[in-house]
Structures are given as C-alpha cells and as structure tokens.
Enzyme design. Structure first.
Site, short mmCIF file in Angstrom:
data_model
loop_
_atom_site.label_atom_id
_atom_site.label_comp_id
_atom_site.label_asym_id
_atom_site.label_seq_id
_atom_site.Cartn_x
_atom_site.Cartn_y
_atom_site.Cartn_z
N ASP A 159 0.85 -1.21 0.00
CA ASP A 159 0.00 0.00 0.00
C ASP A 159 0.88 1.25 0.00
O ASP A 159 0.60 2.23 -0.69
CB ASP A 159 -0.91 -0.01 1.22
CG ASP A 159 -1.65 -1.33 1.37
OD1 ASP A 159 -2.40 -1.68 0.45
OD2 ASP A 159 -1.46 -2.01 2.39
N HIS A 187 -4.70 -3.38 6.59
CA HIS A 187 -4.51 -3.67 5.16
C HIS A 187 -5.85 -4.11 4.60
O HIS A 187 -6.13 -5.28 4.38
CB HIS A 187 -3.45 -4.76 4.96
CG HIS A 187 -3.29 -5.18 3.53
ND1 HIS A 187 -2.88 -4.31 2.54
CD2 HIS A 187 -3.54 -6.35 2.91
CE1 HIS A 187 -2.86 -4.95 1.38
NE2 HIS A 187 -3.26 -6.18 1.58
#
Length: 333
Positions: A159, A187
């Site tokens: 990410d 996440h």
C-alpha cells in the site's frame, strides 16, 4: 562467507511465492554476500507443484542458495528459523462471510504461531502477508508468547509503494523521489494513505507533497480511494491478484528489517500498537510510520495529526478492534 540464514516462505507453491523466491535466493533481501537456506511450506496436495518450484530454483544456479527444503510438515518448516514470511492463508471464497474467513485463518495462524513458539529461534523475524494480514499477524504473535511481539509485523508496504507511485506519477517524476507517505491502520479498504508528512524531491529540493501535487481535492479524494481499492482493481483487470507487486513489497519490507531504513526516511508496516503515542487502541497490529535500526523498528513519534487524518485513523482502528475481538473469540474453539 557468513553462516546461512534460514528463511521460511509459506504458501510456497502459490503465485506470490513464485514471484518472491528468486529475489530472496539471489540476494536482494538479506544481502549480496549472505548465503540462504530456503524452507518452502505448503499443504500436502501442493507438493508436486512445489517440486517444480524447487527444480526451477536449482536451475537458476544461484551462488547464495545453499539448500532448498520443500515440506508440508510444521516441525520441518519452522525449525531454527531466522525469518518467516507467512504468505499462505485461506482466500475468501464465493458466498463466504468475512467471519467465516476469519475463523479459518485463526486456525491456520494459531497453529503457525504455535509452531514458531516450539521450533523457531526466539530472534526470528516474522512477516505476515496472508489476509486479513493484521489480524492473522496478531493471532500468530499471541500464539507464540515467548517470541517478542516486536518480532512480528504485517505487510502494508505494498500500500505504501502504491501511494508513493500515485504521487510520483501525478508529479511526473520517479517514485524514488517521493518519501514519507504513511499507511495508517488495516490492510483493507479502510486503510488511510496519508501524505500530510510526505516530501517530494523536485529538481533537487524537498517540497511538501501538497505543494508539489497542487491538487488538494485529488489528494484528499481519488488518491486515497485509488490506493485503498488498488488490489481489487488489479484482480478485476488481471483476473489474478497482485503477486508481482506484493513480492516486491515483501522484499522491501524484509530488506529494511535486515539492513535498516535510510536516515530521514520512514516506511509503513503493521506493528504492535501497545504504547503508541497516536491514541490507537492497544493490542492491535496497526500500520504506523516506522524507522528501523539494528533489526528493531520504532514508531515515528510527534507527527501532527489534523482532524481529517484523525477521523480516518479512528475508522480503520475501529475495524481492527472488531476483527481482533471476533478472531480472539475463535481462539478457544
């Protein structure tokens, strides 16, 4: 030559591992002069596939790769480990509730945590990749009580890399010129990619991200949703998950644990939240900005948090608390 490091990759016959193993074996992660013993764990039905992976690793004729050990047995896989990369997890199937997914993964990561406790070195560094990664990591850590909680982390570097890349493309520069983006939280699609502390190097000078991009509406809107939804967008386009970029992020994450972060730079990883200064609830694996030195991470303290960021940080924390409480309720089952 140094003593070999013993590195476990689980889900080793899968897609992410296929993109990952070559990079580890050739020295991109633990160092160009560090010999490696690779231990590859998967379930019994995948052993024939794993044999093919082993053949390919042998055929790469890599000077650092001392041995490859394929196995479906925990007592073999987890023995004397220096590093464990836990990629394998139960994927979400059609019609499966999130609660069912959590229950299946609690069983997997509880047993892996117990195997780490029983067989691995107490200094082992454990990276959890398999989703839901934050909560799987917490369960593994709770199931290995004699291994320090600080030795466990989960992957939010993918990410982080996605966020850097989005900013870089917007500015028309290389991603290496973007630093100190932060992924806060889970996440999942509630994660918060934060660029309030990000610097962009424009013509040799560090510029605040908002000044470099010159589009606040994008940074507070489409940028965030693009990073949050990127995994789903890759699956929609490719009909497969983002294995290549996940493998690169795993390498980045483990290399930084092994060799440390650059002075003035911080990166994002899911770590144990207890004792943090940002008001994030205790006893979670939550993604923070961290620096790493001597294989030890430290949360970057003292960053100013505005109301916009606080609301997003709290929302992803609330999801993690709910996930944790559901998962912990399965632990006794």
């Amino acid at each position: 030559m140094a003593e070999p490091v013993r590195v476990l990759v689980t889900g080793a016959a899968g897609q992410i591992a296929y993109s990952l193993l070559y990079s580890i074996a050739k020295g991109d992660v633990f160092g160009k002069d560090q010999p490696i013993v690779l231990v590859l764990l998967d379930i019994a039905p995948m052993m024939p596939v794993l044999e093919g992976v082993v053949m390919e690793l042998q055929d790469c004729a890599l000077p650092l790769l001392r041995e490859v050990i394929p196995t479906d047995k925990g007592e073999v896989a987890f023995k004397d480990l220096d590093a464990a990369i836990l990629v394998g997890s139960m994927p979400r199937r059609d019609g499966m509730e999130r609660k069912d997914l959590l229950k299946a993964n609690v069983a997997i990561f509880k047993s892996q945590g117990e195997a780490l406790e029983k067989y691995a070195k107490k200094t082992v560094k454990v990276l959890v990749v398999g989703n839901p990664a934050n909560t799987n990591c917490l369960i593994a850590a709770k199931s290995a009580p004699s291994i320090p909680k600080e030795n466990f982390s989960c992957l939010t570097r993918l990410d982080h890399n996605r966020a850097c890349s989005q900013v870089a493309m917007r500015c028309g520069i290389s991603a290496e010129f973007v630093k100190n983006v932060i992924i806060w939280g889970n996440h999942s699609s509630t994660q918060y990619p934060d660029v309030h502390h990000c610097k962009v190097n424009v013509q040799g000078k560090d510029v605040v991200c908002f000044d470099a991009v010159k589009d606040e509406a994008w940074l507070k809107g489409d940028f965030i949703s693009t990073v949050q939804q990127r995994g789903a967008a890759v699956i929609k386009a490719r009909k497969l998950s983002s294995a290549m970029s996940a493998a690169k992020a795993i390498c980045d994450h483990m290399r930084d644990i092994w060799t440390g972060t650059q002075e003035g730079n911080f990166i994002s990883m899911g770590v144990y939240s207890t004792g943090n200064s940002y008001g994030v609830p205790e006893d979670l694996i939550y993604s923070f900005p961290v620096t790493i030195k001597d294989k030890t991470w430290k949360i970057v303290d003292g960053l100013a948090i505005n109301d916009f960021s606080r609301a997003k940080m709290d929302a992803t924390a609330a999801e993690l608390v709910e996930e944790r409480d559901t998962a912990v309720s399965f632990l006794g089952v």
